[in-house]
Design a protein around this motif. Structure first.
Motif, mmCIF file in Angstrom:
data_model
loop_
_atom_site.group_PDB
_atom_site.id
_atom_site.type_symbol
_atom_site.label_atom_id
_atom_site.label_comp_id
_atom_site.label_asym_id
_atom_site.label_seq_id
_atom_site.Cartn_x
_atom_site.Cartn_y
_atom_site.Cartn_z
ATOM 1 N N ARG A 124 39.135 50.885 36.038
ATOM 2 C CA ARG A 124 39.748 49.553 36.042
ATOM 3 C C ARG A 124 39.450 48.837 37.348
ATOM 4 N NH1 ARG A 124 45.551 50.142 32.906
ATOM 5 N NH2 ARG A 124 44.599 50.945 31.011
ATOM 6 N N ILE A 175 43.641 60.098 33.949
ATOM 7 C CA ILE A 175 44.432 58.969 34.467
ATOM 8 C C ILE A 175 43.796 58.421 35.744
ATOM 9 C CG2 ILE A 175 46.640 58.334 35.539
ATOM 10 C CD1 ILE A 175 47.968 60.368 33.579
ATOM 11 N N GLU A 209 47.267 59.712 44.677
ATOM 12 C CA GLU A 209 47.369 60.350 43.366
ATOM 13 C C GLU A 209 46.348 61.494 43.254
ATOM 14 O OE1 GLU A 209 49.433 59.681 40.773
ATOM 15 O OE2 GLU A 209 48.393 61.070 39.403
ATOM 16 N N ARG A 263 45.605 64.453 33.822
ATOM 17 C CA ARG A 263 45.765 63.778 35.108
ATOM 18 C C ARG A 263 44.421 63.298 35.652
ATOM 19 N NH1 ARG A 263 49.886 66.294 39.410
ATOM 20 N NH2 ARG A 263 49.296 64.343 40.446
ATOM 21 N N GLU A 320 36.082 47.455 37.140
ATOM 22 C CA GLU A 320 36.073 46.241 36.335
ATOM 23 C C GLU A 320 36.599 45.053 37.139
ATOM 24 O OE1 GLU A 320 38.271 46.454 32.704
ATOM 25 O OE2 GLU A 320 37.338 44.639 31.930
ATOM 26 N N ALA A 321 37.658 45.302 37.907
ATOM 27 C CA ALA A 321 38.225 44.206 38.700
ATOM 28 C C ALA A 321 37.217 43.706 39.732
ATOM 29 C CB ALA A 321 39.506 44.674 39.378
ATOM 30 N N ARG A 374 23.708 40.591 42.166
ATOM 31 C CA ARG A 374 23.761 39.412 41.304
ATOM 32 C C ARG A 374 24.700 38.355 41.886
ATOM 33 N NH1 ARG A 374 22.752 40.309 35.707
ATOM 34 N NH2 ARG A 374 20.526 40.710 35.604
ATOM 35 N N ARG A 375 25.887 38.807 42.330
ATOM 36 C CA ARG A 375 26.840 37.849 42.892
ATOM 37 C C ARG A 375 27.744 38.585 43.872
ATOM 38 N NH1 ARG A 375 31.596 37.198 38.372
ATOM 39 N NH2 ARG A 375 31.920 39.409 38.246
ATOM 40 N N MET A 411 27.834 48.033 35.643
ATOM 41 C CA MET A 411 26.513 47.534 35.248
ATOM 42 C C MET A 411 26.338 46.064 35.618
ATOM 43 S SD MET A 411 25.386 48.916 31.536
ATOM 44 C CE MET A 411 25.232 50.681 31.314
ATOM 45 N N GLY A 412 25.101 45.677 35.867
ATOM 46 C CA GLY A 412 24.793 44.264 36.067
ATOM 47 C C GLY A 412 25.214 43.725 37.424
ATOM 48 N N ALA A 413 25.570 44.598 38.366
ATOM 49 C CA ALA A 413 25.978 44.120 39.686
ATOM 50 C C ALA A 413 24.776 44.045 40.627
ATOM 51 C CB ALA A 413 27.051 45.035 40.267
ATOM 52 N N ARG A 455 20.083 50.546 32.458
ATOM 53 C CA ARG A 455 20.697 51.144 31.278
ATOM 54 C C ARG A 455 20.101 52.512 30.947
ATOM 55 N NH1 ARG A 455 21.910 46.229 31.564
ATOM 56 N NH2 ARG A 455 23.788 45.381 30.608
ATOM 57 N N THR A 501 33.685 44.147 39.637
ATOM 58 C CA THR A 501 32.359 43.729 39.164
ATOM 59 C C THR A 501 32.371 43.172 37.751
ATOM 60 O OG1 THR A 501 31.822 45.886 38.214
ATOM 61 C CG2 THR A 501 31.283 45.563 40.534
ATOM 62 N N GLY A 502 33.520 43.255 37.057
ATOM 63 C CA GLY A 502 33.549 42.795 35.677
ATOM 64 C C GLY A 502 33.013 43.828 34.703
ATOM 65 N N HIS A 503 32.767 45.060 35.158
ATOM 66 C CA HIS A 503 32.218 46.083 34.273
ATOM 67 C C HIS A 503 32.763 47.450 34.666
ATOM 68 C CE1 HIS A 503 29.375 48.363 31.879
ATOM 69 N NE2 HIS A 503 28.924 47.242 31.359
#
Lengths: 523, 118
Positions: A299, A292, A341, A289, A302-303, A320-321, A311-313, A225, A305-307
């Motif tokens: 996103r 975007i 794009e 742009r 996030e898909a 971690r997983r 973070m936290g990977a 962090r 690692t969930g963040h």
């Protein structure tokens, strides 16, 4: 230690006594404080670059204050660590007049540990502003890190420029919008900036003090962090420092996935920075742009690692997983679309002549300035200094992936933008290679407790350059001292050197082209 | 490129926005929103110790029993409690619609009765 390092030590003009280290590409040597300047100058003359400097309070171990200068030798992937015991005096002749890159490190060690670099050309405070009392050095072991020192009310020192028509323009530390705090003191004549004195470290958090006494696993949570925008680089640098001190290696899948995370981090940062440069140049379509594309990348983060900031990977010993195979497949597809794009976005930017012309010229920095001041990352590569830890000191799985070095030579805002554009393209290529060649297996291995008083370096090439973590352990394998050297810390002094000669309205654009992090100093 | 072509160009581009809230936001896959499962809790209090934001509290109830509470208004979704809980009583979910009209409504609590307050 490799053959070239052996030769380097043998030919040294000063006595360097070798001490053992766990990591293969680190050589720790001890020298007398009086010999530090010649040892440092010698290292630089043999291609060494000052990478970090650590002040150490070894009094609880029955020893004294000490300093350690770490030189990276990119030509043969080696780190030479020169340590000097400072005895009871706690002083040594400053390296800065000979090795200018040492300027901030030496001022910081003076503030935080009371180690005096005698003859330093800029003896002002750096980390602890004048509101901290005289003689208060929080990284000394006997100082309670939680206790609040009394507030001093001295005026702070800044450089003044005198002459007919010269005026000062103070900006910050509070700025419009949600950005971090920094005070910029411009000395101008008309619109032209003659001198910039930047004062940072307004929200220093004492992370290095907080983690003392923690286990590496506990400390990682805080260390990653340090900064949201390069959390993976900090996590990987810290975790690998622990692994290297313990002499442990991590499973292949873990090191490939760490590389994946590092490249995802680089990509969303570079794309976001290109968008921000558009904001600095007033090209609103480009800003939108860019936002975007960055949003799609976050996103994707996030898909996977969930963040959104990844973070936290990272974990000590690997990750971690594991990342789910389905998510990786979809991620590869999404990356292809984002790349299309991005390509179309860059085509639009480079076809907009008014934008390109706006970027060409301002904030010029040449290699002769970057080199002695120890610039890293995009800042260095845009000025023709070809430093890239992914290639010079291969970490994670970079040795297998052979990333291409991106260098521009004009050193202006446009060069820094183009380094990011070309590196983003390279990141897409690397990500696709990682997703194609990802080995199977576990993502975490056991890391034994490091030997008592072991110390090691860990590093990762972040979007802004090399993040270098120096860790030392106590007898129980807990953290005795951590020194975080972020890429922004190495590059900030160069911003002040890129600005003089430009006009005031160009400062926001120039500053955005560096896009340095304040939190990385306020660690 | 002609003027009409230039005007029509945006129509050919895929939309960048999502249909949420009319359509579910399928891109959100967060697994870091803690959800407490009281039947699995063994009251070992590791969640209380690890939470860096002091979002979790465990207090004795008057008489006997205890109150376990998680304040989503303080939670930073770091998922440390999910990782540390030895009995898997805190599960990571993708719930993200956490908005409330008043702060107090962000507190999720469970009362354990009868087994003492320790």
């Amino acid at each position: 230690m490799n053959a070239q390092t052996r030769v380097l030590l043998e030919e040294s003009p000063v006595t360097l006594l070798r001490e053992p280290t766990a990591a293969a590409n680190e050589t720790l040597v001890a020298c007398a404080p009086a010999d530090l300047v010649s040892a440092g100058a010698y290292c630089v003359s043999r291609g060494g670059k000052l990478t970090t400097m650590v002040g150490l309070d070894l009094e609880p171990l029955g020893r004294n204050l000490a300093v350690e200068f770490v030189f990276s030798i990119p030509a043969f992937d080696e780190f030479v660590r020169i340590r000097a015991d400072l005895g009871s005096a706690g002083a040594y002749p400053a390296l800065t007049p000979t090795v200018p890159a040492a300027q901030w490190y030496e001022r910081e060690a003076k503030d935080l540990l009371g180690i005096d670099p005698v003859g330093h050309p800029d003896p002002r405070r750096l980390v602890l502003h004048e509101s901290f009392p005289h003689g208060y050095h929080p990284l000394r072991k006997h100082v309670d890190g939680i206790a609040q020192p009394p507030i001093d009310t001295r005026r702070f020192d800044h450089f003044e420029v005198h002459g007919e028509g010269v005026y000062e323009l103070p900006v910050g530390p509070i700025h419009a919008g949600i950005i971090e705090p920094g005070h910029f003191r411009f000395s101008n004549i008309g619109d032209v900036i003659l001198f910039l004195d930047a004062r940072l470290f307004y929200t220093h958090r004492g992370i290095e003090k907080i983690v003392e006494g923690l286990s590496p696993e506990e400390a990682l949570f805080t260390v990653e962090r340090t900064c949201a925008a390069c959390t993976v680089s900090h996590g990987v640098a810290f975790a690998s420092a622990v692994e290297r001190a313990a002499g442990a290696s991590i499973p292949p899948r873990a090191s490939w996935l760490r590389t994946l995370l590092l490249e995802l981090e680089r990509l969303y940062n570079h794309v976001g920075d290109i968008g921000n440069i558009c904001a600095g140049a007033g090209l609103h379509a480009g800003t939108s742009r860019g936002a975007i594309v960055k949003e799609r990348l976050q996103r994707l983060n996030e898909a996977l690692t969930g963040h959104r900031f990844l973070m936290g990977a990272v974990d000590v010993g690997g990750l971690r997983r594991d990342i789910d195979a389905g998510a990786l497949r979809e991620g590869a597809h999404e990356l292809n679309e984002i790349q299309e794009e991005f390509t179309s976005y860059v085509r639009m930017l480079l076809a907009t002549d008014s934008f390109v012309h706006r970027l060409q010229g301002p904030g010029r920095l040449d290699a002769a300035t970057v080199h002695p001041f120890g610039g890293t990352g995009v800042t260095a590569r845009a000025s023709g200094v070809a430093t890239d830890y992914r290639i010079d000191h291969p970490h994670a799985a970079y040795a297998m992936l052979a990333p291409r070095r991106v260098v521009e030579t004009t050193g202006d805002v446009f060069a820094r933008t183009m380094v990011r554009v070309r590196e983003a393209e390279e990141s897409f290529r690397l990500l696709s290679a990682i997703l194609d060649g990802l080995p199977s297996g576990p993502v975490r291995g056991e890391v034994p407790s490091p030997p008592p008083l072991a110390s090691a370096l860990g590093y990762a090439e972040s979007p802004r350059g090399a993040n270098v973590h120096w860790v030392m352990f106590d007898e129980e394998g807990r953290i005795y001292r951590l020194r975080i050297r972020s890429a922004s810390y190495a590059n900030w002094p160069l911003v002040a050197r890129a600005v003089p000669g430009n006009v005031v309205p160009d400062f926001p654009l120039i500053n955005k082209s560096f896009e340095l992090c304040y939190a990385c100093c306020d660690r | 490129m002609g003027f009409i072509d230039l005007l029509l160009k945006p129509l050919a581009r895929p939309r960048s926005t999502v249909g949420y809230p009319k359509k579910p936001a399928d891109s959100v896959s967060t697994t870091r929103v803690p959800r407490f499962q009281p039947d699995l809790c063994t009251n070992d209090r590791s969640c209380l110790a690890i939470c860096p934001a002091d979002a979790i509290s465990i207090d004795p109830l008057p008489g006997r029993g205890r109150r376990w509470a998680l304040d989503y208004g303080k939670c930073i979704f770091c998922a440390e409690c999910i990782r540390i809980c030895p009995s898997l009583a805190i599960r990571g979910t993708g719930a993200f619609e956490l908005a409330a009209a008043v702060r107090a409504a962000l507190v999720s609590e469970h009362h354990f009765e009868g087994k003492g307050s320790d």
